[in-house]
Write a protein that holds these residues in place. Structure first.
Motif, PDB file in Angstrom:
ATOM      1  N   HIS A   1       0.625  -1.250   0.026  1.00  0.00           N
ATOM      2  CA  HIS A   1       0.001   0.006   0.053  1.00  0.00           C
ATOM      3  C   HIS A   1       0.872   1.325  -0.214  1.00  0.00           C
ATOM      4  N   GLN A   2       0.245   2.312   0.085  1.00  0.00           N
ATOM      5  CA  GLN A   2       0.985   3.625   0.451  1.00  0.00           C
ATOM      6  C   GLN A   2       0.287   4.540   1.280  1.00  0.00           C
ATOM      7  N   VAL A   3       0.955   5.568   2.051  1.00  0.00           N
ATOM      8  CA  VAL A   3       0.481   6.349   2.812  1.00  0.00           C
ATOM      9  C   VAL A   3      -0.418   7.446   1.896  1.00  0.00           C
ATOM     10  N   ASN A   4      -1.765   7.482   1.869  1.00  0.00           N
ATOM     11  CA  ASN A   4      -2.502   8.188   1.130  1.00  0.00           C
ATOM     12  C   ASN A   4      -3.135   9.508   1.926  1.00  0.00           C
ATOM     13  N   ARG A   5      -3.228   9.620   3.181  1.00  0.00           N
ATOM     14  CA  ARG A   5      -3.748  10.721   3.729  1.00  0.00           C
ATOM     15  C   ARG A   5      -3.183  10.732   5.207  1.00  0.00           C
ATOM     16  N   GLU A   6      -3.272  11.868   5.949  1.00  0.00           N
ATOM     17  CA  GLU A   6      -2.896  11.877   7.300  1.00  0.00           C
ATOM     18  C   GLU A   6      -3.582  12.828   8.232  1.00  0.00           C
TER      19      GLU A   6
ATOM     20  N   GLY B   1     -13.116   4.396  18.187  1.00  0.00           N
ATOM     21  CA  GLY B   1     -12.159   4.902  19.446  1.00  0.00           C
ATOM     22  C   GLY B   1     -11.208   5.818  18.848  1.00  0.00           C
ATOM     23  N   GLN B   2     -10.446   6.378  19.989  1.00  0.00           N
ATOM     24  CA  GLN B   2      -9.648   7.432  19.644  1.00  0.00           C
ATOM     25  C   GLN B   2      -8.405   6.916  18.975  1.00  0.00           C
ATOM     26  N   ILE B   3      -7.688   7.901  18.109  1.00  0.00           N
ATOM     27  CA  ILE B   3      -6.377   7.573  17.501  1.00  0.00           C
ATOM     28  C   ILE B   3      -5.550   8.807  17.552  1.00  0.00           C
ATOM     29  N   TYR B   4      -4.531   8.633  17.427  1.00  0.00           N
ATOM     30  CA  TYR B   4      -3.428   9.708  17.656  1.00  0.00           C
ATOM     31  C   TYR B   4      -2.293  10.011  16.380  1.00  0.00           C
ATOM     32  N   ARG B   5      -2.673  11.054  15.571  1.00  0.00           N
ATOM     33  CA  ARG B   5      -1.941  11.219  14.640  1.00  0.00           C
ATOM     34  C   ARG B   5      -1.459  10.546  13.449  1.00  0.00           C
ATOM     35  N   PRO B   6      -2.801   9.997  12.933  1.00  0.00           N
ATOM     36  CA  PRO B   6      -2.847   8.981  12.170  1.00  0.00           C
ATOM     37  C   PRO B   6      -2.250   9.056  10.625  1.00  0.00           C
ATOM     38  N   LYS B   7      -1.654   8.116  10.321  1.00  0.00           N
ATOM     39  CA  LYS B   7      -1.053   8.011   8.846  1.00  0.00           C
ATOM     40  C   LYS B   7      -1.975   6.982   8.278  1.00  0.00           C
ATOM     41  N   TYR B   8      -2.736   7.173   7.221  1.00  0.00           N
ATOM     42  CA  TYR B   8      -3.689   6.120   6.595  1.00  0.00           C
ATOM     43  C   TYR B   8      -3.031   5.772   5.349  1.00  0.00           C
ATOM     44  N   PHE B   9      -3.187   4.167   5.212  1.00  0.00           N
ATOM     45  CA  PHE B   9      -2.623   3.506   4.022  1.00  0.00           C
ATOM     46  C   PHE B   9      -3.300   2.928   3.255  1.00  0.00           C
ATOM     47  N   VAL B  10      -4.651   2.297   3.689  1.00  0.00           N
ATOM     48  CA  VAL B  10      -5.619   1.772   3.106  1.00  0.00           C
ATOM     49  C   VAL B  10      -7.056   1.796   3.639  1.00  0.00           C
ATOM     50  N   GLY B  11      -7.964   2.532   3.068  1.00  0.00           N
ATOM     51  CA  GLY B  11      -9.343   2.663   3.544  1.00  0.00           C
ATOM     52  C   GLY B  11      -9.126   3.404   5.007  1.00  0.00           C
ATOM     53  N   GLY B  12      -9.751   3.185   6.098  1.00  0.00           N
ATOM     54  CA  GLY B  12      -9.631   3.636   7.278  1.00  0.00           C
ATOM     55  C   GLY B  12      -8.649   3.303   8.236  1.00  0.00           C
TER      56      GLY B  12
ATOM     57  N   ALA C   1      -4.733   2.621   9.667  1.00  0.00           N
ATOM     58  CA  ALA C   1      -3.518   3.708   9.741  1.00  0.00           C
ATOM     59  C   ALA C   1      -2.498   3.130  10.852  1.00  0.00           C
ATOM     60  N   VAL C   2      -1.416   3.542  10.459  1.00  0.00           N
ATOM     61  CA  VAL C   2      -0.402   3.595  11.666  1.00  0.00           C
ATOM     62  C   VAL C   2      -0.709   4.687  12.460  1.00  0.00           C
ATOM     63  N   HIS C   3      -0.991   4.477  13.850  1.00  0.00           N
ATOM     64  CA  HIS C   3      -1.429   5.561  14.582  1.00  0.00           C
ATOM     65  C   HIS C   3      -0.720   5.517  16.178  1.00  0.00           C
ATOM     66  N   GLY C   4      -0.758   6.534  16.933  1.00  0.00           N
ATOM     67  CA  GLY C   4      -0.459   6.376  18.464  1.00  0.00           C
ATOM     68  C   GLY C   4      -1.513   5.818  18.980  1.00  0.00           C
ATOM     69  N   SER C   5      -1.321   5.028  20.006  1.00  0.00           N
ATOM     70  CA  SER C   5      -2.182   4.582  20.828  1.00  0.00           C
ATOM     71  C   SER C   5      -1.649   4.582  22.640  1.00  0.00           C
ATOM     72  N   ASN C   6      -2.559   4.550  23.391  1.00  0.00           N
ATOM     73  CA  ASN C   6      -2.046   4.205  24.799  1.00  0.00           C
ATOM     74  C   ASN C   6      -1.978   2.528  25.217  1.00  0.00           C
ATOM     75  N   SER C   7      -2.563   1.887  24.057  1.00  0.00           N
ATOM     76  CA  SER C   7      -2.249   0.343  24.317  1.00  0.00           C
ATOM     77  C   SER C   7      -1.710  -0.290  23.366  1.00  0.00           C
TER      78      SER C   7
ATOM     79  N   MET D   1       4.768   7.767  17.818  1.00  0.00           N
ATOM     80  CA  MET D   1       4.050   8.479  16.803  1.00  0.00           C
ATOM     81  C   MET D   1       4.566   9.956  16.465  1.00  0.00           C
ATOM     82  N   ASP D   2       4.554  10.475  17.837  1.00  0.00           N
ATOM     83  CA  ASP D   2       5.256  12.077  17.470  1.00  0.00           C
ATOM     84  C   ASP D   2       6.641  11.929  16.726  1.00  0.00           C
ATOM     85  N   TRP D   3       7.626  11.056  17.270  1.00  0.00           N
ATOM     86  CA  TRP D   3       8.674  10.828  16.536  1.00  0.00           C
ATOM     87  C   TRP D   3       8.806  10.630  15.060  1.00  0.00           C
TER      88      TRP D   3
END
Length: 309
Positions: A235-240, A251-262, A264-270, A288-290
């Motif tokens: 795939h590829q990163v297509n929105r963020e 549920g809540q997600i942190y600073r996501p980088k989407y790569f297919v549909g909904g 994403a790679v995103h920050g989480s507390n778990s 995710m901040d890094w």
């Protein structure tokens, strides 16, 4: 850290598409963030094996029979061959640790600083070798333990300390060319590969493969159904979404980088030591901040997701 220029990722596998309903972690995206999206049903790519070439036919040379009046003397010469193994340029040797690292559990201090520095030297990202055994150190230890096939506790026992001490090759992803993000669902690890070399490794948690039926967090009263799958394929990163926490459908997600549909790679507390998400690829909030601050995963970055060996 210095990030080298990006090149097109090349991975030796075929991709075919089959329709599989998968879960997405996110919800509505403003038009300024790259277009609308919701709970995504996407085509999940599968890999297809390349055709196998037939093995070559071996021809056995004919046997020569000597006349009975001829005496044959056979001389045997033994030759010792020395084989030198040359490592590919993407596999990097590292020196062993001297003195050896000690088991420290989850305690801080001077030995924790040595463990942290060793993890950084091997490519397991954490916030710094400061002797404080915090979240990013626990995550880095878990990532190392997953890579080694150990029980991923996040605590440095003797087995982990010994493996950190004696490792002589820098851990690496399966991809050995191109610049991409690789998600290994078997190991539950995320790799950053730059010009074919694995630069960084993060602990992650992907889709747990289970069906779900939950209330839509953005539309009270509506029920969202699906299967918690992280789709394999290239795939590829297509929105963020660059800032803060966002309320996704599930549920809540942190600073996501989407790569297919909904998904994403995103920050989480778990980020546990097993697949736990609805389909997204979870990393820690500091990680995710890094990722954002380092510029390692800009738009159109290839994302290769696979099941592992």
């Amino acid at each position: 850290m210095e990030v080298r220029p990006r090149v097109k990722a090349t991975i030796a596998f075929g991709v075919v598409f089959g329709a599989v309903a998968i879960a997405g972690c996110s919800s509505a995206i403003s038009s300024g963030s790259g277009g609308g999206a919701g709970e995504g049903a996407a085509a999940a790519p599968e890999t297809s094996a390349a055709p196998t070439s037939p093995a070559p036919t071996t021809t056995i040379p004919p046997t020569t029979t000597l006349p009975p009046t001829t005496t044959s003397t056979t001389t045997t010469t033994t030759t010792t061959t020395t084989t030198t193994t040359t490592l590919p340029p993407t596999v990097v040797p590292v020196p062993r640790v001297d003195p050896p690292l000690a088991a420290i559990g989850s305690s801080g201090g001077g030995e924790a600083s040595r463990v942290q520095q060793r993890l950084l030297d091997l490519g397991f990202w954490l916030s710094g070798a400061d002797g404080s055994y915090g979240l990013t150190t626990i995550q880095a230890v878990m990532a190392f333990q997953k890579y080694m096939g150990f029980d991923a506790t996040g605590s440095v026992d003797q087995q982990t300390a010994d493996a950190l001490t004696t490792m002589d090759l820098r851990p690496h992803a399966r991809a050995n060319s191109g610049t991409l993000v690789e998600v290994d669902k078997g190991k539950q690890l995320l790799f950053f590969v730059i010009d074919g070399r694995t630069e960084w490794i993060l602990n992650t948690s992907t889709g747990n493969g289970q069906p779900y039926e939950e209330e839509d967090k953005n539309t009270p009263g509506e029920i969202v159904k699906g299967v918690s799958l992280t789709p394999s394929g290239l795939h590829q990163v297509n929105r963020e979404r660059p800032e803060g926490w966002w309320e996704g459908d599930l549920g809540q997600i942190y600073r996501p980088k989407y790569f297919v549909g909904g998904v994403a790679v995103h920050g989480s507390n778990s980020i546990p030591n097993y697949p736990a998400s609805h389909g997204c690829v979870r990393v820690s909030v500091p990680a995710m901040d890094w990722i954002w601050e380092s510029g390692l995963m800009p738009m159109h970055t290839p994302v290769w997701v696979h099941d592992g060996a």
